[in-house]
Design a protein around this motif. Sequence first.
Motif, PDB file in Angstrom:
ATOM      1  N   ALA A 140      -1.579  11.614  -6.494  1.00 34.68           N
ATOM      2  CA  ALA A 140      -1.586  10.177  -6.224  1.00 34.68           C
ATOM      3  C   ALA A 140      -1.658   9.905  -4.721  1.00 34.68           C
ATOM      4  N   SER A 144      -4.739   7.948  -2.889  1.00 36.02           N
ATOM      5  CA  SER A 144      -4.509   6.672  -2.205  1.00 36.02           C
ATOM      6  C   SER A 144      -5.264   6.573  -0.879  1.00 36.02           C
ATOM      7  N   PRO A 148      -6.908   2.645  -1.916  1.00 40.31           N
ATOM      8  CA  PRO A 148      -5.652   2.090  -1.403  1.00 40.31           C
ATOM      9  C   PRO A 148      -5.050   0.984  -2.272  1.00 40.31           C
ATOM     10  N   LEU A 150      -3.450   0.017  -5.594  1.00 37.37           N
ATOM     11  CA  LEU A 150      -2.822   0.783  -6.670  1.00 37.37           C
ATOM     12  C   LEU A 150      -1.562   0.087  -7.174  1.00 37.37           C
ATOM     13  N   ILE A 175       3.023   8.282  -1.254  1.00 38.05           N
ATOM     14  CA  ILE A 175       1.795   7.508  -1.055  1.00 38.05           C
ATOM     15  C   ILE A 175       1.842   6.792   0.296  1.00 38.05           C
ATOM     16  N   ARG A 179      -0.896   6.269   3.412  1.00 40.22           N
ATOM     17  CA  ARG A 179      -1.610   5.012   3.185  1.00 40.22           C
ATOM     18  C   ARG A 179      -0.974   3.914   4.025  1.00 40.22           C
ATOM     19  N   PHE A 222      -5.231   3.160  -9.958  1.00 39.11           N
ATOM     20  CA  PHE A 222      -5.969   2.821  -8.742  1.00 39.11           C
ATOM     21  C   PHE A 222      -7.172   1.964  -9.119  1.00 39.11           C
TER      22      PHE A 222
END
Length: 267
Positions: A140, A144, A148, A150, A175, A179, A222
């Motif tokens: 994940a 990401s 981006p 999600l 994440i 991100r 996502f």
Amino acid sequence: MNNKIRVIVSGAGGRMGKEVVKLVLQDEELELAAAIDRSSKDIDAGRLVGLEECGVIVSSDLEAALANAAGDVMVDFTTPQSVYANTALAVKYGVRPVIGTTGFTPEQIAELDKQCKEQGIGGLIAPNFSIGAILLMRFAAQASKYFPHLEIIEYHGDQKLDAPSGTAIKTAEMISEVRQELRQGNPEEEETIEGSRGGYYNGFRIHSVRLPGVFAQEEVVFGGYGQSLKIRHDSYERAGYMPGVKMGVQKVMEYTGMIYGFEHFIE
């Protein structure tokens, strides 16, 4: 010479605690030093989990066990309300904590790391011991970077005390390490029913489902232009966590300080 790791199980009468007791009693590299549970005291730990008597009687006094049972490691699956005190107590007596209970704050983890280093022992706080769940978190986080937008949806039984789950929080943290914060959705959206959009974390949402008959699942969804991606992990029984628990018990014998997250042991 006995080279077995002596394990104290805190929360031995709980559903996860019983699985840990079974693991320790049936593994040649581990030895049950003590079993602690407030509601199941004064019964042989082997009988408690449906095995032959082992000679270890379940007690309700964790501090006495930590002080007198000559344990190397304490495995704790109790409640968010008691786990910090239990962990600090184990560190105080030089017993390495392996914690599967969730509910720690970052400040508490930092303090426990300091205490472990002062005692010269290792410790582990793992929101999830499932290797599959750890892989979900890693996948994940990787996804990401390219997707981006999600949301996280996690499913547990209706008796789980905390929401979102520790696994979902750890997934969100991993994440967020890769991100940048991005506030998703329509900036003018409104919830006609409070909480409909889930909990807010670093721009995305986390949804917690609590239903009877559900064990443990997590899904990261996502969305991108013209496509979507879903990464999902399902746990079906508690025994699936035990290989990870054993790895944690062995690893804390090798380092100093408190590690947060089982993923540090998965290469």
